[in-house]
Each structure stands twice: as structure tokens, then as C-alpha cells.
Design a protein around this motif. Structure first.
Motif, mmCIF file in Angstrom:
data_model
loop_
_atom_site.group_PDB
_atom_site.id
_atom_site.type_symbol
_atom_site.label_atom_id
_atom_site.label_comp_id
_atom_site.label_asym_id
_atom_site.label_seq_id
_atom_site.Cartn_x
_atom_site.Cartn_y
_atom_site.Cartn_z
ATOM 1 N N GLY A 129 2.237 77.890 53.748
ATOM 2 C CA GLY A 129 3.057 77.856 52.545
ATOM 3 C C GLY A 129 2.940 76.508 51.871
ATOM 4 O O GLY A 129 2.101 75.680 52.237
ATOM 5 N N ARG A 130 3.791 76.290 50.874
ATOM 6 C CA ARG A 130 3.786 75.016 50.156
ATOM 7 C C ARG A 130 5.220 74.607 49.856
ATOM 8 O O ARG A 130 6.116 75.449 49.725
ATOM 9 N N ILE A 131 5.432 73.308 49.766
ATOM 10 C CA ILE A 131 6.692 72.764 49.273
ATOM 11 C C ILE A 131 6.412 72.183 47.894
ATOM 12 O O ILE A 131 5.534 71.327 47.735
ATOM 13 N N LEU A 132 7.138 72.678 46.909
ATOM 14 C CA LEU A 132 6.913 72.248 45.530
ATOM 15 C C LEU A 132 7.961 71.236 45.104
ATOM 16 O O LEU A 132 9.089 71.230 45.612
ATOM 17 N N ARG A 145 3.541 82.676 51.990
ATOM 18 C CA ARG A 145 2.564 83.749 51.925
ATOM 19 C C ARG A 145 3.085 84.914 52.750
ATOM 20 O O ARG A 145 3.346 84.781 53.949
ATOM 21 N N GLU A 146 3.289 86.055 52.116
ATOM 22 C CA GLU A 146 3.854 87.225 52.790
ATOM 23 C C GLU A 146 2.812 88.353 52.859
ATOM 24 O O GLU A 146 1.938 88.453 51.988
ATOM 25 N N THR A 475 -2.491 88.827 51.084
ATOM 26 C CA THR A 475 -1.096 88.353 51.124
ATOM 27 C C THR A 475 -0.628 88.123 49.691
ATOM 28 O O THR A 475 -1.426 88.121 48.748
ATOM 29 N N ARG A 476 0.663 87.913 49.552
ATOM 30 C CA ARG A 476 1.224 87.614 48.234
ATOM 31 C C ARG A 476 1.989 86.292 48.286
ATOM 32 O O ARG A 476 2.522 85.906 49.333
ATOM 33 N N ALA A 477 2.020 85.604 47.157
ATOM 34 C CA ALA A 477 2.797 84.366 47.051
ATOM 35 C C ALA A 477 4.251 84.713 46.743
ATOM 36 O O ALA A 477 4.531 85.508 45.847
ATOM 37 N N HIS A 478 5.172 84.143 47.517
ATOM 38 C CA HIS A 478 6.600 84.410 47.356
ATOM 39 C C HIS A 478 7.314 83.073 47.172
ATOM 40 O O HIS A 478 7.394 82.257 48.089
ATOM 41 N N TRP A 479 7.860 82.854 45.972
ATOM 42 C CA TRP A 479 8.545 81.600 45.660
ATOM 43 C C TRP A 479 10.013 81.715 46.072
ATOM 44 O O TRP A 479 10.695 82.673 45.681
#
Length: 491
Positions: A129-132, A145-146, A475-479
Motif C-alpha cells: 500500500g501507500r501512505i499519502l 491494494r485489495e 487488485t484494485r486501489a482502495h483509498w
């Protein structure tokens, strides 16, 4: 002495929710060896009700599978690799007798599938994942990422094991469950055999489901069904267009990856080593009888080296062993079915009627068509213009490098390509001007490595397979944000 493993009993049943059940369609599958005509399997095909059950089973299993730890997923994938390794000869034998693969090609396909599983075994640990940085005071912002959920996979008959696994394995590794629909010509190697491998490896019920059904009966429903969030299709461009239309234009819009046809050019520049290039042209075209989407479909040769190059290609093609695919040194086995052979023979007749120069050829025996090479083929003739899924190789003459590049980029496809030159800088400069997903310098157009992006441009498809490219596809990006206190809202 290693323990002997009893071969699977392929029963001709569908694999749904971890159980082997009879299909409920009135249609029957008659699966035959394309070389001998022997019946390999007879079974009732899947109905819409069977398809619904398969998607329901995958949906029920998905949340628990997604929650399975990465270590557990990796362990099961490593189990699968060990099962494949132990059953290599059994798998290879099935590929030979069901898909008409030569032993050379079947061994290559089995090994590629094994390498794919090994590569993907670490994929559950690669999800990041990422920290924004947040624009809001006191807020923390994350991207996870889901899994996509349930993935529908439609696979073709030419590389049935590998091209099914290439979608199934990363999808499962990343927490998705799968419903797989193999091609009817390769129901075993494209689907049922894979289900047996998963079952022996110990995967939970519902993680993989296999439905063998007629496209005319369950094909559209497979794509438009409410459950799958992603459809992975490998096959012809015409069918792929319809898959994309249904997936994105129906009631339930979903992601789609399309790996479609190709008209892969191999370019031989005036400074190429023509011995190496001629050898590559013959291997790149005639591997698996030319029934590969990224096969060398046309060779574009600089006029200065054409005469010597054409003679070398014809000489090599004439020496290829043709016949029984189970023999270790056979290069050209049968094409998949009579319909395929009839279409190839029509192209041969058209080439003769157009006055093309036949440099190598021969008469078919059963479904085995000897390699054909045609020289000085006009760029607008069908052999050069269209994808030819068979052992027919057109040689096209280019006036110079600029003309060769224009010919390479002509047409509606952009899957794989190759260029031959002794100058590395020239090769890179030329390759980067080709509009294709893949270009290989001094090598054949046929290559697919588990850590390299595989996919095409233009009418050759959408999306990329393998490595971290597959990780993003499946996978999909989930914010997600977190706020400790309240905001100063405007009202």
C-alpha cells in the motif's frame, strides 16, 4: 526409488465448489486427439445453471480466501508447484494428445507453467500500500491494494495449460477466486486437469471452479454475469471485441483484460547475421505449427540480404520433421481441428492463385500440414496482412530500413515483434519505433517470462500479464483516510 503417482482419472465432469458434478446442458463434448482421431473424453457440457453455481461458489469462498494469510497462500502455491513437477510427464502427455502439441512444445509449456507458479508463490507478500500526504489537517491518508473478488477466465486452445494458468495463478495468489472456462477443444489441459492439480495441492473448495461449456450457450452469460468483477480473456480479436463490449457496456460494468490476436513482424535489416535470422524465422513461425498468437507471422527482409536469407529459410523448413507429435524430434504436428486446416488450405490456394512463389511446402496428411514458405509476398496480400494461425510463412521484401519499419507498423495489430541487426544501438532505436507491446532484438517473437510485461497494443488487446504488472491488474486501489477529530465543516 520415488513413489509412483497414479494418473488422474479424468471423468468428464464439471469442477464446482470442490466437487465433480455432471454438466446439465443437453450438449455433449466429443474431445478427440487431433493426430489419431481417438476420443479422449465425452461429457455433458455446462448449462447456465452450472455457471450460476460456479460463480456462487466462487463468491462464497472469496472472503475467506482473501483473509487467508500470505504464508498459507504461498504454501499452497508451492504445493501446486510440487504437484506439477511430480506429474510433468502426465501433463506433457495430455498436451500432446489433446492439443496436438509436439513433445518439444508440450515440455516447454509444462515447464513455463511450473515457472509461473513458482514466481507467483511469492506474490502474496508483494502486495504493498501507500501512505499519502493529506491536504486536511490531522488526517492520515492510505491506499490499500485489495482483491477484485471473483475473476472469470476464458482461455484458448493453443497453449491451454499455460494461458489458463497465466490468469488463474496470479488471481488466486492475490486473494481472488476464479471461474475458468477453457476452450472446448482443450477441455482437459485448459481446465479439468488444472482443477485436479489444485485439488491435489489442497486448495479450499470454491477457490477454483471449472466449467466446460459451449460459447454459444454460456459464453455471453459468463461475461455479463453479476458476480465477476474482472474478466480475463485470451483468444481471437473478433471474440475479444464482443467480450469487451459485454463487460463494459452491460448492466454490470467490470474490468477486462484482453490478450488477442497478432500479426507479429520479424524484421531482418541489411547488417543482420542471416544464418541466425533464418534459424529464428523457422523456429518462431513453425513452433506448435504456427498456432501461437505471438508467432512470427511475417518476415520483413531488406532487399540486399533477401536472396540468401530466403534460400536459408526454405532449406531449413524443408528439413523439419513432420508427423507424430509424440516423437521427440517431430517439429510439425497436427493443427487443432478440421476447420482450422480448411482455413489454412484456402489461404494456400489463394496464394497459388495470386502467383506467389512457393519456396517450401507439401500436401496435408490428416490434420498435419507441412511447413509452407512463400517468397516476395506483397504487403497487402492476406498472408502478410492477416494473422495466420498455422504453418504458413510469408517473406516480405523491404527496400530499406525506413520501409521495413513502415511495413512492421502497418496493420491493426501490435502484440510482439523482432528485429535482427549486429548493431545494438540500431536495434534499440528501431525497436522503440515499433508499435507493439513487446520487441525482441536478435530473437524470435515468441517469449513470455513470468516477471516481464506481456500484452499488446492496438487490436492485440488491453492490459498486461506477469510480475508486478499482473499484481496491478488483479487488485484494485482502495483509498482510506483516518481523522482523529472533527473538521471545521462550512455548515
Amino acid at each position: 526409488m520415488p513413489l509412483q503417482t497414479a494418473p488422474y482419472s479424468i471423468s468428464g465432469r464439471q469442477y464446482i465448489n470442490g466437487a465433480w458434478i455432471f454438466g446439465r446442458s443437453t450438449r455433449k463434448l466429443d474431445d478427440r486427439n487431433p493426430f489419431t482421431g481417438e476420443q479422449l473424453l465425452a461429457m455433458s457440457m455446462a448449462s447456465i445453471n452450472d455457471l450460476n453455481d460456479a460463480y456462487a461458489a466462487a463468491q462464497r469462498a472469496q472472503s475467506d480466501w482473501a483473509a487467508t494469510t500470505p504464508a498459507q497462500k504461498t504454501e499452497l502455491l508451492n504445493n501446486l508447484a510440487r504437484v506439477i513437477e511430480r506429474r510433468t510427464e502426465e501433463i506433457t502427455s495430455w498436451l500432446i494428445k489433446e492439443s496436438g502439441s509436439t513433445r518439444i512444445k508440450a515440455s516447454f509449456e509444462c515447464n513455463a507453467s511450473l515457472n509461473l507458479v513458482r514466481e507467483c508463490a511469492s506474490m502474496p507478500f508483494q502486495v504493498e500500500g501507500r501512505i499519502l500526504t493529506s491536504h486536511k489537517t490531522g488526517e492520515q491518508s492510505f491506499v490499500f491494494r485489495e482483491p477484485l473478488g471473483v475473476v472469470g477466465v476464458i482461455s484458448p486452445w493453443n497453449f491451454p495449460l499455460y494461458l489458463s494458468m497465466r490468469s488463474v495463478i496470479p488471481a488466486v495468489a492475490l486473494g481472488n477466486t476464479v471461474v475458468l472456462k477453457p476452450a472446448s477443444d482443450t477441455a482437459v489441459t485448459g481446465g479439468l486437469l488444472i482443477a485436479h492439480l489444485f485439488e491435489e495441492a489442497g486448495f479450499p473448495a470454491g477457490v477454483l471452479n471449472v466449467v466446460v461449456g459451449a460459447g454459444s450457450e454460456i459464453g455471453d452469460a459468463f461475461v455479463e454475469h453479476k458476480v465477476p468483477g474482472f474478466i480475463s480473456f485470451t483468444g481471437s480479436t473478433d471474440v475479444g471485441r464482443n467480450v469487451g463490449r459485454i463487460a463494459t457496456g452491460g448492466q454490470y460494468i467490470k474490468r477486462v483484460a484482453l490478450e488477442l490476436g497478432g500479426n507479429s513482424p520479424m524484421v531482418v535489416l541489411d547488417d543482420a547475421d542471416i544464418e541466425i535470422a533464418a534459424h529464428a524465422a523457422v523456429v518462431g513461425r513453425f513452433l506448435h505449427q504456427g498456432q501461437i498468437c505471438m508467432s512470427v507471422n511475417r518476415v520483413i527482409v531488406d532487399r540486399k540480404v533477401y536472396p540468401d536469407f530466403a534460400a536459408l529459410v526454405a532449406e531449413r523448413a524443408e528439413k523439419l520433421k513432420v508427423g507424430d507429435p509424440n516423437l521427440a524430434d517431430t517439429v510439425i504436428g497436427p493443427v487443432i481441428n478440421q476447420t482450422q486446416l480448411d482455413g489454412l488450405l484456402r489461404k494456400v490456394d489463394n496464394a497459388h492463385n495470386a502467383g506467389l512463389k512457393l519456396l517450401a511446402g507439401g500436401q496435408p496428411s490428416g490434420l498435419v500440414l507441412p511447413p509452407h514458405v512463400f517468397g516476395e509476398v506483397p504487403a497487402d496480400q492476406e498472408l502478410a496482412l492477416e494473422e495466420t494461425f498455422g504453418p504458413l510463412l510469408p517473406l516480405v521484401v523491404a527496400n530499406d530500413e525506413q520501409h521495413a519499419l513502415a511495413l512492421a507498423n502497418a496493420g491493426d495489430y501490435g502484440l510482439s515483434s523482432a528485429v535482427f541487426t549486429k548493431d545494438m544501438a540500431r536495434g534499440f532505436a528501431f525497436s522503440r519505433k515499433i508499435v507493439a507491446g513487446m520487441t525482441h532484438i536478435n530473437d524470435i517473437t515468441v517469449d513470455d517470462q513470468p516477471n516481464a510485461p506481456f500484452g499488446g497494443e492496438k487490436n492485440s488487446g488491453l492490459g498486461r500479464f506477469n510480475g508486478h504488472y499482473a499484481l496491478e491488474e488483479f487488485t484494485r486501489a482502495h483509498w482510506v483516510t483516518w481523522q482523529a477529530g472533527g473538521h471545521n465543516y462550512p455548515f
